[in-house]
Motif scaffolding. Sequence first.
Motif, PDB file in Angstrom:
ATOM      1  N   LYS A  32     -11.921 -87.909  71.968  1.00  0.00           N
ATOM      2  CA  LYS A  32     -11.194 -86.912  71.983  1.00  0.00           C
ATOM      3  C   LYS A  32      -9.664 -87.179  71.088  1.00  0.00           C
ATOM      4  CE  LYS A  32     -13.426 -84.665  76.196  1.00  0.00           C
ATOM      5  NZ  LYS A  32     -13.305 -84.583  77.621  1.00  0.00           N
TER       6      LYS A  32
ATOM      7  N   LEU B 168      -8.745 -85.134  68.028  1.00  0.00           N
ATOM      8  CA  LEU B 168      -8.202 -84.149  67.965  1.00  0.00           C
ATOM      9  C   LEU B 168      -6.929 -83.258  67.880  1.00  0.00           C
ATOM     10  CD1 LEU B 168     -11.487 -82.738  70.099  1.00  0.00           C
ATOM     11  CD2 LEU B 168     -11.163 -83.199  66.863  1.00  0.00           C
TER      12      LEU B 168
ATOM     13  N   LYS C  90      -4.823 -79.752  69.173  1.00  0.00           N
ATOM     14  CA  LYS C  90      -5.279 -78.730  70.232  1.00  0.00           C
ATOM     15  C   LYS C  90      -6.030 -77.895  69.596  1.00  0.00           C
ATOM     16  CE  LYS C  90      -1.368 -79.498  73.698  1.00  0.00           C
ATOM     17  NZ  LYS C  90      -0.529 -77.757  73.878  1.00  0.00           N
ATOM     18  N   ASP C  91      -6.039 -77.805  68.574  1.00  0.00           N
ATOM     19  CA  ASP C  91      -7.214 -77.251  67.961  1.00  0.00           C
ATOM     20  C   ASP C  91      -8.442 -77.001  67.473  1.00  0.00           C
ATOM     21  OD1 ASP C  91      -5.871 -77.515  65.702  1.00  0.00           O
ATOM     22  OD2 ASP C  91      -4.819 -75.915  64.938  1.00  0.00           O
ATOM     23  N   ASN C  92      -8.191 -78.675  67.842  1.00  0.00           N
ATOM     24  CA  ASN C  92      -9.546 -78.879  66.915  1.00  0.00           C
ATOM     25  C   ASN C  92     -10.254 -79.330  66.124  1.00  0.00           C
ATOM     26  OD1 ASN C  92     -10.719 -78.799  70.358  1.00  0.00           O
ATOM     27  ND2 ASN C  92     -11.934 -77.270  69.867  1.00  0.00           N
ATOM     28  N   ASN C  93      -8.603 -79.541  65.330  1.00  0.00           N
ATOM     29  CA  ASN C  93      -9.212 -80.400  63.823  1.00  0.00           C
ATOM     30  C   ASN C  93      -8.009 -81.625  63.927  1.00  0.00           C
ATOM     31  OD1 ASN C  93      -9.615 -77.375  62.340  1.00  0.00           O
ATOM     32  ND2 ASN C  93      -7.948 -76.988  62.924  1.00  0.00           N
TER      33      ASN C  93
ATOM     34  N   ASN D 100      -9.548 -78.627  58.483  1.00  0.00           N
ATOM     35  CA  ASN D 100     -10.119 -77.936  60.101  1.00  0.00           C
ATOM     36  C   ASN D 100     -11.645 -79.469  59.883  1.00  0.00           C
ATOM     37  OD1 ASN D 100      -7.772 -76.131  59.995  1.00  0.00           O
ATOM     38  ND2 ASN D 100      -8.320 -75.498  58.389  1.00  0.00           N
TER      39      ASN D 100
ATOM     40  N   LYS E 200     -15.934 -78.972  61.794  1.00  0.00           N
ATOM     41  CA  LYS E 200     -16.597 -78.042  62.661  1.00  0.00           C
ATOM     42  C   LYS E 200     -17.103 -79.432  63.376  1.00  0.00           C
ATOM     43  CE  LYS E 200     -17.701 -74.614  59.410  1.00  0.00           C
ATOM     44  NZ  LYS E 200     -18.911 -73.404  59.005  1.00  0.00           N
ATOM     45  N   ILE E 201     -16.716 -78.802  64.601  1.00  0.00           N
ATOM     46  CA  ILE E 201     -17.930 -78.960  65.779  1.00  0.00           C
ATOM     47  C   ILE E 201     -18.669 -78.703  67.171  1.00  0.00           C
ATOM     48  CG2 ILE E 201     -15.720 -81.102  65.961  1.00  0.00           C
ATOM     49  CD1 ILE E 201     -14.544 -79.763  68.345  1.00  0.00           C
TER      50      ILE E 201
ATOM     51  N   LYS F 118     -19.713 -79.432  71.070  1.00  0.00           N
ATOM     52  CA  LYS F 118     -20.174 -80.386  72.166  1.00  0.00           C
ATOM     53  C   LYS F 118     -21.091 -80.466  72.695  1.00  0.00           C
ATOM     54  CE  LYS F 118     -14.518 -79.623  72.521  1.00  0.00           C
ATOM     55  NZ  LYS F 118     -13.417 -79.315  73.506  1.00  0.00           N
TER      56      LYS F 118
ATOM     57  N   ILE G 266     -18.965 -85.433  71.448  1.00  0.00           N
ATOM     58  CA  ILE G 266     -17.791 -84.229  70.460  1.00  0.00           C
ATOM     59  C   ILE G 266     -18.465 -84.848  69.109  1.00  0.00           C
ATOM     60  CG2 ILE G 266     -16.143 -83.503  69.261  1.00  0.00           C
ATOM     61  CD1 ILE G 266     -14.380 -84.425  71.209  1.00  0.00           C
TER      62      ILE G 266
END
Length: 366
Positions: A304, A307, A309-312, A326, A328-329, A331, A336
């Motif tokens: 984690k 990452l 906050k916007d999961n990038n 950018n 793609k993940i 969960k 992750i």
Amino acid sequence: MKKKWIWSIGIITIILLIIVAFVLRQTNSNSEEKDSYNTYKVETEHSLNLEGKASPHLVKTYNNNSQIGTYISTQVDDGQSVKQGDPLINYDINGNKRKQLANKVDEAQTSVNEDYQKINQSPSNNDLQKKLSQDQNTLNQAQQQLIQHDKQINDSVYAAFNGKVNIKKNDDISDGETIIQLVSNESEIKTAVSEFDLNKIKAGNKVDVKVASTGQKGEGQIKKISELPKSYESNLRESSASATTSISGDDNEGTSNPVENDPSGENDSESSKYTVVIGDIDIPVRAGYSMEIKVPLDSIKLPKTVLTKDNNVFVVNHEGKIKKRNIKIDKINGEIFVKDGLKKGEKLIKNPKKTMNNGDKVEVSS
């Protein structure tokens, strides 16, 4: 007096220079500390380690079949290797039966041919059309009977696949008693994976295999992954057996194809396990051997801490410059997994700050 004053100014100047140098050093140190980041190297997951048992891919049993003729003897030796199509058992087959069936086919075919000739002469004759339909049905039935007869002989006499012969009994054999078992040369391994690892593998994946007792290593391929958990499969087999027993006691004819409504069998306190079949094994493996399997995984799992906050993520290049990317993940079970956007070996910034921008140069400590 003047000399003392000069000395005092000199000492004060030196002290001030020392203080300035110390402050500058601390400032630089703090600046370096501020711009220094830990990194994470992108790696694929560790191999999935499984255990299983080797078994033949196919085992065919040849029973004494009095319907095709009288059993005479086996045509092979115990332990002999055979190829598909090789004769295994010698029967005194009544050739008249096949001749009769073949004659019926010929007679029915002749009738059909004659029907076509008459229809060509009288195309509007409905009675001829009906007779043609009846004769065609007779021909189809005769052909099926001949095919079934030949299939029964082939199934009872010849090797269905390449393998080794295991003779169970070769004299004083009653009707329906086992004469030979044919064990295929091709081996497979059955193992199981938990529901937590199921999404990490798929049919077609290459695997590494190892014979536990000898240490011999080889490769194989995942051929099949069951749709139902093992406990469900066991429960359905029991239900099927019960249905078969029930029908065999009835006077009704036909085959039962039961539908299971809300099949049960799972223990809510345990994770589900799914059967995995591994084939195309490139080393000889005896049935019953314990096997160790390693499934290399291509999936990338991230902590984690990398990452935003916007999961990038921020990727660091060889010059120490960063670039936001950018990705793609997915969960799954609190972990992750990367679907797209990263490659093995790339370095990511841990605990990236909001103030970071594309092109910034950073110091990395690891």
